[in-house]
Design a protein around this motif. Sequence first.
Motif, short mmCIF file in Angstrom:
data_model
loop_
_atom_site.label_atom_id
_atom_site.label_comp_id
_atom_site.label_asym_id
_atom_site.label_seq_id
_atom_site.Cartn_x
_atom_site.Cartn_y
_atom_site.Cartn_z
N ARG A 1 81.44 79.59 2.12
CA ARG A 1 82.10 80.86 1.77
C ARG A 1 83.62 80.73 1.95
NH1 ARG A 1 78.98 85.81 4.37
NH2 ARG A 1 80.35 86.93 2.95
N SER A 2 84.02 80.11 3.02
CA SER A 2 85.45 79.91 3.28
C SER A 2 86.07 79.01 2.21
CB SER A 2 85.64 79.30 4.67
OG SER A 2 86.99 79.02 4.91
N ALA A 3 85.37 77.95 1.86
CA ALA A 3 85.87 77.03 0.84
C ALA A 3 85.99 77.72 -0.51
CB ALA A 3 84.96 75.81 0.75
N LEU A 4 85.01 78.54 -0.85
CA LEU A 4 85.08 79.29 -2.11
C LEU A 4 86.21 80.32 -2.08
CD1 LEU A 4 81.36 79.89 -3.11
CD2 LEU A 4 83.07 78.52 -4.32
N GLY A 5 86.44 80.91 -0.91
CA GLY A 5 87.56 81.84 -0.77
C GLY A 5 88.88 81.16 -1.06
N MET B 1 95.49 80.49 -18.39
CA MET B 1 95.56 79.05 -18.28
C MET B 1 95.83 78.67 -16.83
SD MET B 1 97.94 76.54 -20.44
CE MET B 1 98.92 75.41 -19.53
N ILE B 2 95.04 77.77 -16.31
CA ILE B 2 95.21 77.32 -14.94
C ILE B 2 96.30 76.24 -14.91
CG2 ILE B 2 94.09 76.26 -12.96
CD1 ILE B 2 91.42 77.28 -14.09
N LYS B 3 97.22 76.37 -13.96
CA LYS B 3 98.27 75.38 -13.82
C LYS B 3 97.64 74.02 -13.51
CE LYS B 3 101.75 76.63 -11.24
NZ LYS B 3 102.53 77.20 -10.13
N PRO B 4 98.16 72.94 -14.11
CA PRO B 4 97.54 71.62 -13.94
C PRO B 4 97.36 71.18 -12.48
CG PRO B 4 99.16 71.55 -15.69
CD PRO B 4 99.28 72.90 -15.04
N ASP B 5 98.36 71.41 -11.64
CA ASP B 5 98.22 71.00 -10.24
C ASP B 5 97.15 71.83 -9.53
OD1 ASP B 5 99.97 73.20 -10.52
OD2 ASP B 5 100.85 72.85 -8.54
N ALA B 6 97.07 73.10 -9.86
CA ALA B 6 96.03 73.97 -9.28
C ALA B 6 94.66 73.56 -9.79
CB ALA B 6 96.31 75.43 -9.61
N LYS B 7 94.58 73.20 -11.07
CA LYS B 7 93.28 72.80 -11.66
C LYS B 7 92.71 71.60 -10.93
CE LYS B 7 91.10 71.98 -16.13
NZ LYS B 7 90.10 71.06 -15.68
N LYS B 8 93.54 70.62 -10.66
CA LYS B 8 93.06 69.42 -9.97
C LYS B 8 92.57 69.78 -8.57
CE LYS B 8 94.26 64.72 -8.86
NZ LYS B 8 95.07 63.99 -7.98
N ASN B 9 93.33 70.59 -7.86
CA ASN B 9 92.97 71.01 -6.51
C ASN B 9 91.67 71.82 -6.52
OD1 ASN B 9 92.98 71.74 -3.80
ND2 ASN B 9 95.06 72.49 -3.81
N ILE B 10 91.56 72.74 -7.47
CA ILE B 10 90.36 73.57 -7.59
C ILE B 10 89.15 72.70 -7.92
CG2 ILE B 10 89.25 75.30 -9.07
CD1 ILE B 10 92.08 76.68 -9.17
N ASP B 11 89.32 71.78 -8.84
CA ASP B 11 88.21 70.89 -9.22
C ASP B 11 87.71 70.09 -8.02
OD1 ASP B 11 86.50 69.72 -11.29
OD2 ASP B 11 87.65 67.89 -10.93
N THR B 12 88.64 69.53 -7.25
CA THR B 12 88.27 68.77 -6.05
C THR B 12 87.52 69.64 -5.06
OG1 THR B 12 90.19 67.32 -6.33
CG2 THR B 12 89.20 67.42 -4.13
N ARG B 13 88.02 70.85 -4.84
CA ARG B 13 87.38 71.76 -3.89
C ARG B 13 85.99 72.18 -4.36
NH1 ARG B 13 90.71 73.99 0.07
NH2 ARG B 13 92.85 73.27 -0.06
N LEU B 14 85.85 72.44 -5.66
CA LEU B 14 84.54 72.85 -6.18
C LEU B 14 83.51 71.73 -6.07
CD1 LEU B 14 85.50 75.04 -9.25
CD2 LEU B 14 84.45 75.79 -7.10
N LYS B 15 83.94 70.51 -6.27
CA LYS B 15 83.02 69.38 -6.10
C LYS B 15 82.57 69.28 -4.65
CE LYS B 15 84.61 66.77 -10.04
NZ LYS B 15 85.43 65.69 -10.54
N ARG B 16 83.50 69.53 -3.72
CA ARG B 16 83.15 69.50 -2.31
C ARG B 16 82.17 70.63 -1.99
NH1 ARG B 16 88.13 70.06 0.31
NH2 ARG B 16 88.53 67.92 -0.32
N VAL B 17 82.42 71.82 -2.53
CA VAL B 17 81.53 72.96 -2.30
C VAL B 17 80.14 72.65 -2.85
CG1 VAL B 17 81.06 75.34 -2.99
CG2 VAL B 17 83.33 74.72 -2.16
N SER B 18 80.10 72.04 -4.02
CA SER B 18 78.81 71.68 -4.61
C SER B 18 78.03 70.77 -3.68
CB SER B 18 79.05 71.00 -5.96
OG SER B 18 77.84 70.61 -6.54
N GLY B 19 78.70 69.81 -3.09
CA GLY B 19 78.05 68.92 -2.14
C GLY B 19 77.58 69.66 -0.89
N GLN B 20 78.40 70.61 -0.45
CA GLN B 20 78.02 71.41 0.72
C GLN B 20 76.78 72.24 0.43
OE1 GLN B 20 81.99 73.21 1.20
NE2 GLN B 20 81.84 72.64 3.36
#
Length: 93
Positions: free
Chosen positions: A45-49, A1-20
């Motif tokens: 690659r750095s963002a996914l890391g 289970m992903i911690k809720p605060d981490a999930k929000k951060n990960i989701d935001t970052r993945l959306k940014r990566v998708s745009g990139q």
Amino acid sequence: MIKPDAKKNIDTRLKRVSGQVAGIQRMVDDERYCVDILMQIAAVRSALGKVGQLLLASHVDTCVAGALKGDDAKQRQAKIDELLTVFEKYGLR
């Protein structure tokens, strides 16, 4: 289970990566300068890391910590083995 605060951060970052990544596709379609495209690939690659680091930290804080606190020796060993495999895939072992 992903911690809720981490999930929000990960989701935001993945959306940014998708745009990139979409931006990289446009750069290729527009036949932009190769070095510019490579720099964008490096940024993705750095963002996914970073996403991987956040996810790994959440996993250790939840799943691994829970297994290590438990009484089931097989489950503890399975989580340790799983973690070592992840470290190996990330070049950390």
